[in-house]
Design an enzyme around this catalytic site. Structure first.
Site, PDB file in Angstrom:
ATOM      1  N   GLU A 328       0.817  -1.175   0.007  1.00 37.39           N
ATOM      2  CA  GLU A 328      -0.060   0.082  -0.034  1.00 37.39           C
ATOM      3  C   GLU A 328       0.883   1.138   0.067  1.00 37.39           C
ATOM      4  O   GLU A 328       1.649   1.468   0.953  1.00 37.39           O
ATOM      5  CB  GLU A 328      -0.885   0.069   1.306  1.00 37.39           C
ATOM      6  CG  GLU A 328      -2.065  -0.957   1.335  1.00 37.39           C
ATOM      7  CD  GLU A 328      -3.000  -0.699   2.411  1.00 37.39           C
ATOM      8  OE1 GLU A 328      -4.439  -1.121   2.048  1.00 37.39           O
ATOM      9  OE2 GLU A 328      -2.715  -0.152   3.370  1.00 37.39           O
ATOM     10  N   CYS A 329       0.683   2.242  -0.715  1.00 39.45           N
ATOM     11  CA  CYS A 329       1.288   3.297  -1.023  1.00 39.45           C
ATOM     12  C   CYS A 329       2.751   3.348  -0.793  1.00 39.45           C
ATOM     13  O   CYS A 329       3.460   2.886  -1.896  1.00 39.45           O
ATOM     14  CB  CYS A 329       0.836   4.383   0.049  1.00 39.45           C
ATOM     15  SG  CYS A 329       1.231   5.990  -0.234  1.00 39.45           S
ATOM     16  N   GLY A 330       3.535   3.446   0.260  1.00 40.60           N
ATOM     17  CA  GLY A 330       4.848   3.402   0.167  1.00 40.60           C
ATOM     18  C   GLY A 330       5.337   2.169   0.048  1.00 40.60           C
ATOM     19  O   GLY A 330       6.235   1.816  -0.780  1.00 40.60           O
TER      20      GLY A 330
END
Length: 434
Positions: A328-330
């Site tokens: 997720e994201c990072g």
């Protein structure tokens, strides 16, 4: 239903009024007075609950008025209130800021009203005096307003300034519960996504004690504690947040820290075992696990170290050859091919997804999202919709067509598809809440 505790919401007219600092200081000051306090955060914030936990000594949760249906929201509040004297929750942005939809718009006011918790306003007095009371009066009389129990005025410049503010509040029915002066102790270091994380601040305990000193000196703690509204007991509905595996390897350190407490609870209640590992310590996903989860966080602050950690990267690639990995994201960015830092230096990442991202070409992406999955992702099946949000400054500079999920914003307006899937590896900027 039986009452099991009390709660109140600390909210403001806008971001930047000092709401977070005063919430943390108030939580610690009330705890020092002998009360059992727990924290909560309205909205999809990963960072502030970490400070609440340090201030109160108890885990803090998110109360999200967009992603949680009313029954779940009530039950989450009840969960926070059990075994406590008072839940001191922190609002997000301004009191009425959220989606335009009245139902599940996510605004702090709607969360407080749904829970029956009064609001204590934090108002910035910089550049005004009697007009601060007019702002409080307007917030209290806005259509659909929750109960306003009082106000704490922040950044009071002098005794004369305080008297002028008091004169304004004498003309309205809202009690002035605190007048807090400009004080350097009510400050903490910040960066592009908000405050520096609680886990990174070696001096945090001393900072919070100093904040509590300021709040205790300038606020009516007894009146604030007495203002809490009743919290009704409610059983938590089964959260449809399936664990991505039976034994889940989860990255957790200063680079990968954005994981919601309610998600951890739901996975454990479903029978999953969570096994933590640290990419920054060059640890790879433990081989006894059957799935790996890379949360969001701040990998962009540790790119040289992550790129050099061959044990982590090689172990992640080996793991992904036979077992599912989701980022997720990072975590999504680290699963990609390269990540460019703010200075324009490019670092090789895991190379498991066809994604190149950059912090040198920054653009803010922010808002609630709905993701309808095009394929099974372990925690959701193909065709199911997850509710969540997106918040990042990085930019996709090179990528294949996104194929993982069809996206819409919080008001159901269609957005371009997002995320990628290669073999057993999936990833997206989208943060799942519910």
């Amino acid at each position: 239903m039986a009452a099991i505790g009390r709660g109140l919401m600390i909210a403001a007219a806008r971001s930047g009024a000092g709401k977070t600092m005063l919430t943390i200081g108030l939580q610690r000051a009330l705890t020092r007075s002998g009360l059992i306090i727990s924290g909560a955060k309205a909205g999809p914030d990963y960072i502030d609950p970490g400070f609440h936990a340090v201030a109160t000594g108890r885990s803090s949760i998110n109360l999200d008025g967009f992603a949680f249906d009313p029954a779940t929201l009530l039950a989450m509040a009840a969960q926070a209130a059990r075994g406590t004297d008072l839940v001191v929750a922190e609002g997000a942005m301004g009191l009425y800021d959220g989606l335009s939809a009245d139902d599940r718009g996510g605004a702090s006011a709607s969360v407080a009203a749904a829970l029956g918790w009064p609001v204590i306003l934090v108002l910035d007095a910089a550049g005004s005096a009697q007009s601060v009371a007019a702002v409080a009066h307007g917030l209290a009389n806005f259509p659909g307003a929750p109960a306003i129990a009082g106000a704490i005025v922040n950044r009071v410049a002098s005794p004369r300034h305080r008297r002028m503010i008091q004169a304004g509040f004498a003309r309205i029915a809202i009690p002035l519960l605190g007048a807090v002066p400009v004080d350097e102790r009510l400050a903490m270091p910040s960066r592009h996504l908000g405050l520096v994380q609680a886990c990174e601040d070696a001096e945090l305990g001393a900072r919070i004690e100093a904040m509590a000193d300021v709040v205790a000196e300038h606020c009516d703690l007894a009146a604030i504690a007495a203002a809490g509204g009743v919290t009704q007991d409610a059983a938590l509905p089964k959260l449809r947040l399936r664990p991505p595996g039976q034994r889940i390897a989860i990255a957790r350190d200063d680079a990968f820290a954005f994981l919601y407490p309610h998600l951890v609870t739901a996975w454990r209640q479903a029978g999953a075992e969570l096994v933590w590992f640290s990419p920054l310590a060059d640890q790879s996903p433990p081989q006894e696990c059957d799935a790996c989860w890379l949360p969001g966080g701040y990998p962009e602050l540790h790119l040289g170290r992550l790129a050099a950690n061959r044990g982590f990267l090689d172990g992640l690639r080996n793991f992904a050859a036979t077992r599912p990995v989701h980022g997720e994201c990072g975590g999504y960015m680290v699963l990609g091919r390269t990540l460019e830092d703010a200075n324009g230096q490019t670092h090789a990442m895991a190379g498991l997804l066809p994604v190149d991202t950059s912090f040198a070409r920054r653009k803010l992406h922010l808002g609630y999202r709905r993701a309808t999955w095009r394929r099974d992702v372990g925690f959701a099946r193909r065709g199911e919709t997850s509710w969540g949000h997106e918040y990042h400054h990085s930019t996709l500079v090179e990528t294949d067509d996104a194929t993982l999920a069809d996206m819409a914003d919080g008001e159901s307006n269609p957005l371009p598809p997002a995320g990628h899937a290669i073999g057993l590896v999936t990833g997206t900027y989208f943060h799942t809440i519910a």
